[in-house]
Design a protein around this motif. Structure first.
Motif, PDB file in Angstrom:
ATOM      1  N   UNK A   1      19.401 -35.688 -32.644  1.00 34.62           N
ATOM      2  CA  UNK A   1      20.649 -36.411 -32.363  1.00 34.62           C
ATOM      3  C   UNK A   1      21.499 -35.739 -31.291  1.00 34.62           C
ATOM      4  N   UNK A   2      21.451 -34.401 -31.209  1.00 32.91           N
ATOM      5  CA  UNK A   2      22.199 -33.697 -30.160  1.00 32.91           C
ATOM      6  C   UNK A   2      21.669 -34.096 -28.781  1.00 32.91           C
ATOM      7  N   UNK A   3      20.348 -34.214 -28.655  1.00 34.74           N
ATOM      8  CA  UNK A   3      19.774 -34.626 -27.368  1.00 34.74           C
ATOM      9  C   UNK A   3      20.223 -36.030 -26.989  1.00 34.74           C
ATOM     10  N   UNK A   4      20.382 -36.901 -27.998  1.00 39.27           N
ATOM     11  CA  UNK A   4      20.866 -38.260 -27.732  1.00 39.27           C
ATOM     12  C   UNK A   4      22.322 -38.222 -27.279  1.00 39.27           C
ATOM     13  N   UNK A   5      23.118 -37.364 -27.925  1.00 45.80           N
ATOM     14  CA  UNK A   5      24.522 -37.216 -27.541  1.00 45.80           C
ATOM     15  C   UNK A   5      24.631 -36.716 -26.105  1.00 45.80           C
ATOM     16  N   UNK A   6      23.867 -35.676 -25.773  1.00 47.14           N
ATOM     17  CA  UNK A   6      23.874 -35.134 -24.409  1.00 47.14           C
ATOM     18  C   UNK A   6      23.370 -36.168 -23.402  1.00 47.14           C
ATOM     19  N   UNK A   7      22.352 -36.914 -23.808  1.00 45.95           N
ATOM     20  CA  UNK A   7      21.784 -37.921 -22.910  1.00 45.95           C
ATOM     21  C   UNK A   7      22.824 -38.960 -22.528  1.00 45.95           C
ATOM     22  N   UNK A   8      23.593 -39.406 -23.529  1.00 53.21           N
ATOM     23  CA  UNK A   8      24.624 -40.407 -23.258  1.00 53.21           C
ATOM     24  C   UNK A   8      25.722 -39.831 -22.382  1.00 53.21           C
ATOM     25  N   UNK A   9      26.090 -38.578 -22.644  1.00 53.04           N
ATOM     26  CA  UNK A   9      27.182 -37.968 -21.894  1.00 53.04           C
ATOM     27  C   UNK A   9      26.804 -37.553 -20.481  1.00 53.04           C
ATOM     28  N   UNK A  10      25.536 -37.161 -20.287  1.00 53.44           N
ATOM     29  CA  UNK A  10      25.113 -36.620 -18.996  1.00 53.44           C
ATOM     30  C   UNK A  10      24.312 -37.604 -18.153  1.00 53.44           C
ATOM     31  N   UNK A  11      23.834 -38.673 -18.804  1.00 58.03           N
ATOM     32  CA  UNK A  11      23.008 -39.624 -18.072  1.00 58.03           C
ATOM     33  C   UNK A  11      21.624 -39.096 -17.758  1.00 58.03           C
ATOM     34  N   UNK A  12      21.151 -38.140 -18.579  1.00 64.06           N
ATOM     35  CA  UNK A  12      19.815 -37.550 -18.419  1.00 64.06           C
ATOM     36  C   UNK A  12      18.943 -38.063 -19.557  1.00 64.06           C
ATOM     37  N   UNK A  13      17.665 -38.390 -19.316  1.00 59.21           N
ATOM     38  CA  UNK A  13      16.797 -38.858 -20.402  1.00 59.21           C
ATOM     39  C   UNK A  13      16.780 -37.877 -21.572  1.00 59.21           C
ATOM     40  N   UNK A  14      16.838 -38.401 -22.780  1.00 60.95           N
ATOM     41  CA  UNK A  14      16.921 -37.545 -23.964  1.00 60.95           C
ATOM     42  C   UNK A  14      15.688 -36.673 -24.120  1.00 60.95           C
ATOM     43  N   UNK A  15      14.510 -37.162 -23.678  1.00 67.04           N
ATOM     44  CA  UNK A  15      13.302 -36.357 -23.803  1.00 67.04           C
ATOM     45  C   UNK A  15      13.362 -35.114 -22.904  1.00 67.04           C
ATOM     46  N   UNK A  16      14.003 -35.248 -21.750  1.00 71.06           N
ATOM     47  CA  UNK A  16      14.171 -34.093 -20.865  1.00 71.06           C
ATOM     48  C   UNK A  16      15.051 -33.041 -21.518  1.00 71.06           C
ATOM     49  N   UNK A  17      16.119 -33.487 -22.137  1.00 73.61           N
ATOM     50  CA  UNK A  17      17.037 -32.563 -22.809  1.00 73.61           C
ATOM     51  C   UNK A  17      16.372 -31.934 -24.024  1.00 73.61           C
ATOM     52  N   UNK A  18      15.671 -32.745 -24.816  1.00 76.52           N
ATOM     53  CA  UNK A  18      15.059 -32.226 -26.038  1.00 76.52           C
ATOM     54  C   UNK A  18      14.014 -31.165 -25.737  1.00 76.52           C
ATOM     55  N   UNK A  19      13.319 -31.303 -24.628  1.00 83.30           N
ATOM     56  CA  UNK A  19      12.320 -30.299 -24.257  1.00 83.30           C
ATOM     57  C   UNK A  19      12.965 -28.934 -24.022  1.00 83.30           C
ATOM     58  N   UNK A  20      14.250 -28.947 -23.631  1.00 88.08           N
ATOM     59  CA  UNK A  20      14.980 -27.686 -23.458  1.00 88.08           C
ATOM     60  C   UNK A  20      15.504 -27.158 -24.789  1.00 88.08           C
ATOM     61  N   UNK A  21      15.757 -28.066 -25.736  1.00 89.15           N
ATOM     62  CA  UNK A  21      16.340 -27.658 -27.013  1.00 89.15           C
ATOM     63  C   UNK A  21      15.310 -27.141 -28.009  1.00 89.15           C
ATOM     64  N   UNK A  22      14.099 -27.702 -27.976  1.00 84.86           N
ATOM     65  CA  UNK A  22      13.080 -27.363 -28.972  1.00 84.86           C
ATOM     66  C   UNK A  22      12.741 -25.870 -28.998  1.00 84.86           C
ATOM     67  N   UNK A  23      12.511 -25.211 -27.846  1.00 83.85           N
ATOM     68  CA  UNK A  23      12.210 -23.774 -27.906  1.00 83.85           C
ATOM     69  C   UNK A  23      13.326 -22.968 -28.562  1.00 83.85           C
ATOM     70  N   UNK A  24      14.578 -23.345 -28.290  1.00 84.65           N
ATOM     71  CA  UNK A  24      15.708 -22.622 -28.880  1.00 84.65           C
ATOM     72  C   UNK A  24      15.715 -22.782 -30.399  1.00 84.65           C
ATOM     73  N   UNK A  25      15.466 -23.997 -30.874  1.00 87.63           N
ATOM     74  CA  UNK A  25      15.447 -24.242 -32.317  1.00 87.63           C
ATOM     75  C   UNK A  25      14.339 -23.434 -32.989  1.00 87.63           C
ATOM     76  N   UNK A  26      13.156 -23.436 -32.386  1.00 85.43           N
ATOM     77  CA  UNK A  26      12.013 -22.721 -32.976  1.00 85.43           C
ATOM     78  C   UNK A  26      12.262 -21.216 -33.018  1.00 85.43           C
ATOM     79  N   UNK A  27      12.697 -20.647 -31.903  1.00 77.89           N
ATOM     80  CA  UNK A  27      12.933 -19.204 -31.856  1.00 77.89           C
ATOM     81  C   UNK A  27      14.127 -18.808 -32.722  1.00 77.89           C
ATOM     82  N   UNK A  28      15.159 -19.634 -32.744  1.00 78.09           N
ATOM     83  CA  UNK A  28      16.322 -19.353 -33.581  1.00 78.09           C
ATOM     84  C   UNK A  28      15.956 -19.328 -35.050  1.00 78.09           C
ATOM     85  N   UNK A  29      15.088 -20.252 -35.454  1.00 80.93           N
ATOM     86  CA  UNK A  29      14.623 -20.290 -36.843  1.00 80.93           C
ATOM     87  C   UNK A  29      13.860 -19.017 -37.197  1.00 80.93           C
ATOM     88  N   UNK A  30      12.987 -18.587 -36.289  1.00 77.75           N
ATOM     89  CA  UNK A  30      12.201 -17.373 -36.541  1.00 77.75           C
ATOM     90  C   UNK A  30      13.105 -16.151 -36.675  1.00 77.75           C
TER      91      UNK A  30
END
Length: 428
Positions: A175-204
């Motif tokens: 949902x954060x990627x969707x929020x950023x996508x709407x606000x920035x006008x960037x495709x949500x998949x592009x944003x999510x690809x940047x967010x996923x590594x952070x989520x995975x490493x942060x969890x570890x």
């Protein structure tokens, strides 16, 4: 192994269903639309979940099944291991077909309406300031770290700090990627690809920190409550899980209320955008409206229970399917690989460290034990939702803190989505 089951299905039957799916894919006759999409995402997601939850190191430090599902599904597309028709159908199902919104609507409505109102009121006075303290210091640390490495504070906060503190994938990064996508006008998949590594490493890192805090509590016992968050009144704060048998009609009620709240969020977003010039994502308005409905008892208890039951059904049966869809439709493996660097690892570490420091300090000020505050309000914000909660609390040997971990995962994540909605307009 004869009694082992995948998604509640015995292995012989499961592999028969999987064989049907694979043959249909080879012959390129897998149905399009939701039939083929459900068959593929549920069967493949369930199998990858089992693999991830039984792989050493991965299950202990990287979140197990969810991470394996996302990256393996993304790899299937990246290395052309599945027919293009299948991947395109899944992408359509997730985006144009609205499965992502459908899942998130159930999650937001059920998780908020399903919590004890008494717990929310009593915990809010002390617990939410502790969460805010952890989030504030975490974002401050990563902003300063980004500046030291020549990265703008806004970019460090948006693409590393917020997703880590956002409550996992389905309830956070997506949902954060969707929020950023709407606000920035960037495709949500592009944003999510940047967010996923952070989520995975942060969890570890959150899991590792859980074990370290447990050891710190043994060295400095005055900092630890040995599993108790506060000295007095904790029994009143415990989650009250109501065991009620739901009927088929109740699930229908849950679907209708969840989708209606999503519609209400759309209405409010349209009105504010049209008449006030305030572009706030539908998810944010939905969270606010559901929270108000809970606070003012606008829905009968029976309907709240139905929404909670529907959310549990969705989470139990479709989370793995959703993660397959996220891997295929929203995660570009090439971008994920290019994101990893020593600087990136340091910035992720600073987020998790900030979550621990901020929540421990504020927790101490409001009467919590610092270590327990850091584990629940800090690490359980930085991990991957429910599975991350279990992993962190297991590493910290404090499973009795699960009710507070659930507050962090359920409402803390919603708070981050709301915050992201407004920060994206400030920073960008």
């Amino acid at each position: 192994m004869k009694d082992y089951k995948i998604m509640g299905i015995s292995l012989p039957v499961y592999f028969m269903l999987l064989a049907v799916l694979l043959i249909a894919m080879v012959l390129d006759v897998l149905p399009t639309g939701m039939i083929g999409a459900f068959a593929f995402t549920m069967l493949i997601g369930a199998l990858l979940d089992v693999v991830g939850n039984n792989t050493p190191v991965v299950k202990t430090f990287f979140g197990g099944g969810p991470i394996v599902i996302i990256f393996a599904s993304s790899a299937m597309v990246y290395y052309n291991l599945i027919p293009a028709s299948v991947s395109e159908n899944v992408k359509t199902f997730m985006k144009g077909g609205g499965f992502l919104d459908f899942y998130i609507a159930a999650l937001i409505t059920g998780s908020i309406l399903g919590m004890s109102k008494k717990l929310l009121i009593k915990a809010a006075v002390r617990y939410f300031p502790t969460i805010i303290g952890g989030v504030t210091v975490a974002l401050g640390f990563v902003a300063l770290g980004g500046m030291l490495f020549g990265q703008s504070p806004a970019e460090s906060i948006a693409y590393i700090g917020i997703p880590i503190m956002g409550g996992g994938m389905g309830a956070g990064a997506v949902p954060i990627s969707e929020v950023f996508s709407q606000g920035l006008g960037i495709p949500s998949e592009t944003i999510l690809s940047k967010l996923v590594p952070a989520v995975a490493l942060g969890n570890a890192m959150a899991i590792v920190f859980g074990g370290l805090l447990d050891k710190l509590g043994k060295i400095r016992p005055e900092l630890s409550g040995n599993g108790k968050l506060m000295d007095i009144g904790e029994e009143e704060l415990k989650m009250t899980e109501k065991k009620e048998d739901l009927t088929l009609t109740d699930y229908g009620i849950g679907i209708l209320i969840a989708t209606s709240f999503f519609g209400l969020g759309n209405i409010i977003a349209y009105l504010f955008d049209t008449y006030a010039g305030l572009d706030v994502h539908t998810y944010a308005w939905m969270i606010i409206s559901v929270a108000l409905a809970k606070a003012f008892n606008l829905l009968p208890q029976k309907y709240e229970t139905a929404c909670a039951g529907w959310y549990q059904f969705v989470a139990k049966n479709w989370t793995s399917a959703l993660l397959v869809g996220i891997g295929i439709a929203y995660t570009d493996l090439g971008q994920v690989i290019s994101a990893f660097s020593p600087v990136y690892l340091v910035l992720v570490f600073l987020v998790v460290l900030g979550a621990v420091v901020g929540s421990a300090l504020v927790g101490k000020l409001v009467g919590f034990y610092p270590i327990e505050a850091a584990i629940t309000a800090g690490l359980c914000m930085a991990n991957m939702g429910g599975t991350g909660d279990v992993a962190v609390l297991t590493a910290a040997h404090r499973m009795e803190l699960m009710p507070f971990a659930q507050i962090s995962s359920r409402l803390g994540g919603a708070f981050i989505i709301l915050m992201a909605t407004f920060l994206v307009q400030v920073f960008f």
